[in-house]
Design a protein around this motif. Structure first.
Motif, PDB file in Angstrom:
ATOM      1  N   LYS A   1       0.837  -1.216   0.000  1.00 46.60           N
ATOM      2  CA  LYS A   1       0.000   0.000   0.000  1.00 46.60           C
ATOM      3  C   LYS A   1       0.858   1.247   0.000  1.00 46.60           C
ATOM      4  O   LYS A   1       0.475   2.282  -0.526  1.00 46.60           O
ATOM      5  CB  LYS A   1      -0.866   0.023   1.267  1.00 46.60           C
ATOM      6  N   TYR A   2       2.033   1.172   0.642  1.00 48.25           N
ATOM      7  CA  TYR A   2       2.892   2.347   0.773  1.00 48.25           C
ATOM      8  C   TYR A   2       4.101   2.293  -0.165  1.00 48.25           C
ATOM      9  O   TYR A   2       5.051   3.026   0.007  1.00 48.25           O
ATOM     10  CB  TYR A   2       3.343   2.476   2.243  1.00 48.25           C
ATOM     11  N   THR A   3       4.045   1.397  -1.140  1.00 49.09           N
ATOM     12  CA  THR A   3       5.177   1.278  -2.065  1.00 49.09           C
ATOM     13  C   THR A   3       4.972   2.183  -3.275  1.00 49.09           C
ATOM     14  O   THR A   3       3.956   2.060  -3.970  1.00 49.09           O
ATOM     15  CB  THR A   3       5.308  -0.196  -2.539  1.00 49.09           C
ATOM     16  N   PRO A   4       5.907   3.115  -3.516  1.00 51.00           N
ATOM     17  CA  PRO A   4       5.767   3.965  -4.701  1.00 51.00           C
ATOM     18  C   PRO A   4       5.662   3.092  -5.953  1.00 51.00           C
ATOM     19  O   PRO A   4       6.383   2.105  -6.090  1.00 51.00           O
ATOM     20  CB  PRO A   4       7.081   4.768  -4.724  1.00 51.00           C
ATOM     21  N   GLY A   5       4.751   3.447  -6.818  1.00 53.72           N
ATOM     22  CA  GLY A   5       4.589   2.669  -8.052  1.00 53.72           C
ATOM     23  C   GLY A   5       3.502   1.614  -7.948  1.00 53.72           C
ATOM     24  O   GLY A   5       3.069   1.059  -8.951  1.00 53.72           O
ATOM     25  N   CYS A   6       3.062   1.322  -6.706  1.00 51.89           N
ATOM     26  CA  CYS A   6       1.984   0.339  -6.543  1.00 51.89           C
ATOM     27  C   CYS A   6       0.658   1.094  -6.458  1.00 51.89           C
ATOM     28  O   CYS A   6       0.419   1.824  -5.500  1.00 51.89           O
ATOM     29  CB  CYS A   6       2.198  -0.504  -5.298  1.00 51.89           C
ATOM     30  N   GLU A   7      -0.185   0.935  -7.461  1.00 47.73           N
ATOM     31  CA  GLU A   7      -1.457   1.688  -7.498  1.00 47.73           C
ATOM     32  C   GLU A   7      -2.572   1.003  -6.738  1.00 47.73           C
ATOM     33  O   GLU A   7      -3.478   1.630  -6.253  1.00 47.73           O
ATOM     34  CB  GLU A   7      -1.918   1.862  -8.953  1.00 47.73           C
ATOM     35  N   ASP A   8      -2.503  -0.314  -6.711  1.00 43.51           N
ATOM     36  CA  ASP A   8      -3.579  -1.049  -6.057  1.00 43.51           C
ATOM     37  C   ASP A   8      -2.997  -2.346  -5.511  1.00 43.51           C
ATOM     38  O   ASP A   8      -2.075  -2.915  -6.109  1.00 43.51           O
ATOM     39  CB  ASP A   8      -4.695  -1.347  -7.077  1.00 43.51           C
ATOM     40  N   VAL A   9      -3.502  -2.775  -4.377  1.00 47.17           N
ATOM     41  CA  VAL A   9      -3.058  -4.048  -3.815  1.00 47.17           C
ATOM     42  C   VAL A   9      -4.271  -4.736  -3.218  1.00 47.17           C
ATOM     43  O   VAL A   9      -5.141  -4.091  -2.640  1.00 47.17           O
ATOM     44  CB  VAL A   9      -1.930  -3.846  -2.775  1.00 47.17           C
ATOM     45  N   PHE A  10      -4.355  -6.015  -3.418  1.00 46.38           N
ATOM     46  CA  PHE A  10      -5.501  -6.749  -2.864  1.00 46.38           C
ATOM     47  C   PHE A  10      -5.123  -8.200  -2.627  1.00 46.38           C
ATOM     48  O   PHE A  10      -4.199  -8.727  -3.244  1.00 46.38           O
ATOM     49  CB  PHE A  10      -6.722  -6.642  -3.794  1.00 46.38           C
ATOM     50  N   ARG A  11      -5.859  -8.782  -1.708  1.00 47.30           N
ATOM     51  CA  ARG A  11      -5.700 -10.208  -1.452  1.00 47.30           C
ATOM     52  C   ARG A  11      -6.581 -10.966  -2.434  1.00 47.30           C
ATOM     53  O   ARG A  11      -7.690 -10.518  -2.742  1.00 47.30           O
ATOM     54  CB  ARG A  11      -6.118 -10.481  -0.005  1.00 47.30           C
ATOM     55  N   ALA A  12      -6.105 -12.068  -2.950  1.00 48.85           N
ATOM     56  CA  ALA A  12      -6.908 -12.877  -3.882  1.00 48.85           C
ATOM     57  C   ALA A  12      -6.559 -14.334  -3.670  1.00 48.85           C
ATOM     58  O   ALA A  12      -5.570 -14.832  -4.204  1.00 48.85           O
ATOM     59  CB  ALA A  12      -6.631 -12.467  -5.327  1.00 48.85           C
ATOM     60  N   GLU A  13      -7.346 -14.993  -2.850  1.00 49.94           N
ATOM     61  CA  GLU A  13      -7.127 -16.424  -2.602  1.00 49.94           C
ATOM     62  C   GLU A  13      -7.261 -17.236  -3.886  1.00 49.94           C
ATOM     63  O   GLU A  13      -7.929 -16.812  -4.840  1.00 49.94           O
ATOM     64  CB  GLU A  13      -8.182 -16.921  -1.613  1.00 49.94           C
ATOM     65  N   LEU A  14      -6.647 -18.393  -3.878  1.00 44.92           N
ATOM     66  CA  LEU A  14      -6.890 -19.361  -4.941  1.00 44.92           C
ATOM     67  C   LEU A  14      -8.396 -19.604  -5.037  1.00 44.92           C
ATOM     68  O   LEU A  14      -9.062 -19.776  -4.016  1.00 44.92           O
ATOM     69  CB  LEU A  14      -6.200 -20.689  -4.579  1.00 44.92           C
ATOM     70  N   ASP A  15      -8.938 -19.589  -6.253  1.00 51.80           N
ATOM     71  CA  ASP A  15     -10.365 -19.878  -6.443  1.00 51.80           C
ATOM     72  C   ASP A  15     -10.496 -21.288  -7.014  1.00 51.80           C
ATOM     73  O   ASP A  15     -10.087 -21.540  -8.150  1.00 51.80           O
ATOM     74  CB  ASP A  15     -10.973 -18.843  -7.409  1.00 51.80           C
ATOM     75  N   THR A  16     -11.056 -22.181  -6.228  1.00 53.00           N
ATOM     76  CA  THR A  16     -11.144 -23.570  -6.701  1.00 53.00           C
ATOM     77  C   THR A  16     -12.315 -23.758  -7.663  1.00 53.00           C
ATOM     78  O   THR A  16     -12.431 -24.810  -8.286  1.00 53.00           O
ATOM     79  CB  THR A  16     -11.274 -24.552  -5.514  1.00 53.00           C
ATOM     80  N   ASP A  17     -13.151 -22.730  -7.788  1.00 56.56           N
ATOM     81  CA  ASP A  17     -14.274 -22.785  -8.736  1.00 56.56           C
ATOM     82  C   ASP A  17     -13.855 -22.178 -10.074  1.00 56.56           C
ATOM     83  O   ASP A  17     -13.273 -21.093 -10.108  1.00 56.56           O
ATOM     84  CB  ASP A  17     -15.413 -21.913  -8.196  1.00 56.56           C
ATOM     85  N   GLY A  18     -14.192 -22.847 -11.149  1.00 58.64           N
ATOM     86  CA  GLY A  18     -13.953 -22.266 -12.467  1.00 58.64           C
ATOM     87  C   GLY A  18     -15.190 -21.514 -12.926  1.00 58.64           C
ATOM     88  O   GLY A  18     -15.832 -20.806 -12.145  1.00 58.64           O
ATOM     89  N   VAL A  19     -15.541 -21.708 -14.208  1.00 54.29           N
ATOM     90  CA  VAL A  19     -16.720 -21.029 -14.739  1.00 54.29           C
ATOM     91  C   VAL A  19     -17.972 -21.565 -14.037  1.00 54.29           C
ATOM     92  O   VAL A  19     -18.056 -22.753 -13.724  1.00 54.29           O
ATOM     93  CB  VAL A  19     -16.793 -21.208 -16.277  1.00 54.29           C
ATOM     94  N   ARG A  20     -18.916 -20.664 -13.784  1.00 57.47           N
ATOM     95  CA  ARG A  20     -20.157 -21.123 -13.134  1.00 57.47           C
ATOM     96  C   ARG A  20     -21.302 -20.170 -13.485  1.00 57.47           C
ATOM     97  O   ARG A  20     -21.095 -18.988 -13.766  1.00 57.47           O
ATOM     98  CB  ARG A  20     -19.987 -21.208 -11.623  1.00 57.47           C
TER      99      ARG A  20
END
Ligand code: PMV
Length: 327
Positions: free
Chosen positions: A306-325
């Motif tokens: 969040k405080y790193t210059p050059g980083c515009e956005d940061v988010f957590r994204a767990e592995l998604d075990t679901d594909g298309v649904r």
């Protein structure tokens, strides 16, 4: 009216090397594109106003040619239209309904062209929604195959099966040439994603690696070494040993960097995550700009980014075990 969704992805290991027949391991993430398909009398109308391109609203009808009133990121929008157009053509083909008309709405929270597989998720969700709207239910692997045909057509033959297969199946997958399979038993991976707000030019980056590989044996060895990392990483994945997985991600990033596909902002995000004691971090996708993926179950890398210059956005994204649904 049918709404389907499909996930984006990160490359845990193996981008670029996969172009030369080495294996790669992309992983689906909990960020999705939602596509709603409604059958109409004729033609194609597309609404796409939430693909993380601030302020664009596109209303389009016709045959995939250019359209008016697009003031930002025109090429990305046009590409998006091309993907939807070809996905609808696949749905018409699958349902044996060549004249079927559609209204298609797209929503998503995956940055475009940033290494997170936004176009594959769009195509996979669009094929699923449009075929279901016509009363046909395709298997996930049929959708993956048709989505690959779409990417192949829209990207002038430059597409691997990795993104589309991963988005259709979900989870961690292994791709080696045409041989694609899901890696079973992997339910969770704590990804943190940093985004520099930019996008790399995939064609130019792939061409750069190709040139280096042709020019220097050690560049070819570097590509082969990435393949070795993937094979090692696969065997570690099922053990849940994040320390070793992270070490291999770090190594993979170093080799991608040697091949010239990292950038100052990607490197600084990778180092910020490492300094915050993430298990490992690397760029994801073609590189040049876009996203990095770090492995960290704490909030430390997230906060540091969040405080790193050059980083515009940061988010957590767990592995998604679901594909298309279907939603
Ligand atoms: O940036 P992405 O997510 O489209 O990934 C590109 C991956 C490459 O290996 C560089 C190219 C490819 O087609 O596999």
């Amino acid at each position: 009216m049918v709404t389907s969704s499909a996930p984006g992805k990160v490359y845990l290991f193996g981008e670029h090397a996969v172009v030369y027949g080495e294996p790669a391991v992309p992983c689906a993430i909990e960020r999705r594109v939602h596509v709603t398909a409604t059958e109409i009398d004729e033609g194609l109308r597309i609404h796409a106003n939430d693909l993380q391109l601030d302020g664009f609203t596109v209303e389009y009808s016709g045959d995939g040619e250019s359209h008016p009133d697009v003031d930002v990121a025109e090429s990305l929008v046009e590409a998006g239209m091309g993907y939807v157009n070809e996905a609808v053509a696949q749905a018409r083909d699958a349902a044996d309904a060549p004249e079927a008309g559609f209204e298609i709405s797209v929503e998503g929270d995956i940055p475009l062209g940033a290494g997170l597989g936004s176009s594959a998720a769009l195509v996979v969700a669009a094929i699923d929604a449009a075929t279901r709207e016509l009363g046909v239910e395709l298997s996930a692997s049929d959708i993956a195959d048709r989505a690959y045909q779409v990417e192949h057509a829209v990207q002038d033959g430059q597409a691997s099966r990795a993104d589309t297969f991963c988005s259709a199946m979900g989870g961690a997958v292994r791709v080696e040439g045409d041989d694609c399979r899901r890696l079973e038993g992997i339910d969770t991976l704590p990804f943190v994603i940093g985004y520099d707000g930019g996008a790399g030019d995939t064609g130019a980056l792939v061409a750069g690696v190709r040139d280096l590989r042709g020019k220097y044996d050690f560049a070819a060895d570097t590509v082969a070494a990435i393949g070795d990392i993937v094979r090692e990483g696969e065997s570690v994945l099922g053990t849940g040993d994040y320390e070793r997985l992270g070490e291999l991600m770090d190594f993979n990033h170093g080799l991608l960097s040697a091949l010239g596909v990292s950038s100052r902002s990607l490197d600084s995000m990778v180092w910020a995550a490492r300094d915050a004691d993430a298990h490992g971090a690397k760029l994801t996708g073609a590189g040049g700009g876009g996203c990095i993926v770090a492995l960290d179950e704490t909030d430390d890398a997230l906060t540091a980014l969040k405080y790193t210059p050059g980083c515009e956005d940061v988010f957590r994204a767990e592995l998604d075990t679901d594909g298309v649904r279907q939603e």
